[in-house]
Structures are given as C-alpha cells and as structure tokens.
Design a protein around this motif. Sequence first.
Motif, PDB file in Angstrom:
ATOM      1  N   GLY A 197      28.609 -35.929 -10.252  1.00 16.21           N
ATOM      2  CA  GLY A 197      27.432 -35.801 -11.099  1.00 16.21           C
ATOM      3  C   GLY A 197      26.640 -37.072 -11.291  1.00 16.21           C
ATOM      4  N   ALA A 198      26.767 -38.011 -10.373  1.00 12.18           N
ATOM      5  CA  ALA A 198      26.052 -39.285 -10.484  1.00 12.18           C
ATOM      6  C   ALA A 198      24.547 -39.094 -10.301  1.00 12.18           C
ATOM      7  CB  ALA A 198      26.575 -40.267  -9.440  1.00 12.18           C
ATOM      8  N   THR A 199      23.790 -40.050 -10.811  1.00  8.02           N
ATOM      9  CA  THR A 199      22.348 -40.051 -10.629  1.00  8.02           C
ATOM     10  C   THR A 199      22.011 -40.490  -9.208  1.00  8.02           C
ATOM     11  OG1 THR A 199      22.077 -42.373 -11.269  1.00  8.02           O
ATOM     12  CG2 THR A 199      22.044 -40.711 -13.044  1.00  8.02           C
ATOM     13  N   GLU A 200      20.744 -40.313  -8.825  1.00  8.30           N
ATOM     14  CA  GLU A 200      20.312 -40.742  -7.494  1.00  8.30           C
ATOM     15  C   GLU A 200      20.575 -42.235  -7.287  1.00  8.30           C
ATOM     16  OE1 GLU A 200      18.445 -37.013  -8.485  1.00  8.30           O
ATOM     17  OE2 GLU A 200      18.339 -38.938  -9.537  1.00  8.30           O
ATOM     18  N   GLN A 201      20.274 -43.036  -8.296  1.00  6.77           N
ATOM     19  CA  GLN A 201      20.472 -44.476  -8.184  1.00  6.77           C
ATOM     20  C   GLN A 201      21.952 -44.812  -8.046  1.00  6.77           C
ATOM     21  OE1 GLN A 201      17.288 -45.754  -8.352  1.00  6.77           O
ATOM     22  NE2 GLN A 201      18.073 -47.576  -7.332  1.00  6.77           N
ATOM     23  N   GLN A 202      22.784 -44.113  -8.779  1.00 13.79           N
ATOM     24  CA  GLN A 202      24.228 -44.351  -8.696  1.00 13.79           C
ATOM     25  C   GLN A 202      24.784 -43.938  -7.339  1.00 13.79           C
ATOM     26  OE1 GLN A 202      25.283 -42.030 -12.138  1.00 13.79           O
ATOM     27  NE2 GLN A 202      25.460 -43.822 -13.474  1.00 13.79           N
ATOM     28  N   ILE A 203      24.233 -42.872  -6.783  1.00  9.93           N
ATOM     29  CA  ILE A 203      24.660 -42.440  -5.445  1.00  9.93           C
ATOM     30  C   ILE A 203      24.321 -43.500  -4.412  1.00  9.93           C
ATOM     31  CG2 ILE A 203      24.176 -40.770  -3.597  1.00  9.93           C
ATOM     32  CD1 ILE A 203      23.784 -38.664  -5.852  1.00  9.93           C
ATOM     33  N   LEU A 204      23.115 -44.025  -4.494  1.00  7.45           N
ATOM     34  CA  LEU A 204      22.695 -45.060  -3.555  1.00  7.45           C
ATOM     35  C   LEU A 204      23.502 -46.336  -3.729  1.00  7.45           C
ATOM     36  CD1 LEU A 204      18.847 -44.509  -3.768  1.00  7.45           C
ATOM     37  CD2 LEU A 204      20.250 -44.217  -1.710  1.00  7.45           C
ATOM     38  N   SER A 205      23.796 -46.697  -4.966  1.00  2.00           N
ATOM     39  CA  SER A 205      24.592 -47.900  -5.223  1.00  2.00           C
ATOM     40  C   SER A 205      26.004 -47.748  -4.674  1.00  2.00           C
ATOM     41  CB  SER A 205      24.640 -48.194  -6.724  1.00  2.00           C
ATOM     42  OG  SER A 205      23.364 -48.559  -7.207  1.00  2.00           O
ATOM     43  N   ALA A 206      26.579 -46.557  -4.854  1.00  2.29           N
ATOM     44  CA  ALA A 206      27.916 -46.308  -4.318  1.00  2.29           C
ATOM     45  C   ALA A 206      27.911 -46.424  -2.802  1.00  2.29           C
ATOM     46  CB  ALA A 206      28.399 -44.924  -4.744  1.00  2.29           C
TER      47      ALA A 206
END
Length: 210
Positions: A149-158
């Motif tokens: 359930g991460a945000t778009e920014q969190q997905i990209l950071s991961a």
Amino acid sequence: MALNSQWVREWVARSAQYIADNRTELIRLDREIGDGDHGENMDRGFKAVSAKVTELPADASPSDILKTVATTLISTVGGASGPLYGTAFLKASQAVKDEDELDGAGIVALLQAARDGIVARGKAEVGDKTMVDAWTPAVRAAEDALAEGATEQQILSAAADAAKVGSEKTDPLIARKGRASYLGERAIGHRDPGSVSSALLLKAAAEVSP
C-alpha cells in the motif's frame, strides 16, 4: 498522488543531469571491464534526449515522452547500451499507453516492462553482472511496496534503493555477458557500469516530486 507528463519530463531532465555528473565515473568503471565509452555514450544520449523532449508538445502523454526517449537513445547511444536502454523505454512507453497519470500500479508496470525489455534484448539474468542486476531488484522492491500500500513516491524510492544495492552486488561477480565476460575472473572486484547508470536513472525518478 498520480504521476503525470510533467513528472516524466522532470525525470528525463534529472536523469540527464545525473548521467552528466557521473560521466567520468561511468567512463572509469567501463574502462576497467569494458571499452571505456559507457559514460560518454550515455551523456551524449541523454543530452540528445533532453533536447528532443523539450520539442514535444505540451500535451504529450507519458507514453509519448517515453517513446521519444527510447527512439533517441537507440539512435544516439553507441554500443550495447543504446539498444538496451532504448528497448527499456520503448517497452515502458507501451506499458503506460493511453495513461495520462500513473498511479502505483502504473509505476510498477512501467518498471516491469523496462526490465523485461532489457532482459529480452540482452538475454541476461540476475548474476550475470549486467544492468539486470540493478533492474530486477528494483522491480521486486516496487512490487513489494505496491502490495504493502505504499505511495507512488515510496514505490519509486524502494526501487531506487534496491537498484543501488543490486549494482553494488555486481562487484564480486564474474561477468557472463558483454565485453566484460571476456575477462573471466579478472572482472571480479569491479562494478558493472550499466548497473550504475541504471541505478542513477531510478534515483532520478525517485527524487522528482509529483
């Protein structure tokens, strides 16, 4: 917040800046296990990409922009990197066709398609000491982040963090693809330059705010 065409434009611009800033380092890495032109080729390619993207109409979709990146890299970047990165961006553009904004699932689809394009074109897999060693961990991390359930920014950071770690893990590997494969065990201890440029592109994507 979904990511739109402006985000893609800014990703391209920041990618070009990161490649330019790391041009010398990419040349050094490639000189150790390749022919030494990766930094120069990538810098030339992304300078051309930046120029082409600025010529696109204001209403160009994310897919339109990514396709322009692909065709420009294929025509301007020499060696294996042009076809590999060109295919990555082309497949990414197809994955988000007709989308004006990219949510988390769209970002994951983009990354999956880019990685799959590289694998299909280069016939490499994880452990071969190539850019796949950065892209595959990035995709897996993005998939996991989306599932959580991460945000778009969190997905990209991961994805960016995983790509960096994956690139670092190429150091002890014996190369099985490309010019570096001719070196055998002499490639051990050297980082794959394609994995480094890949990590830089994903870092740029993560650092552009929507």
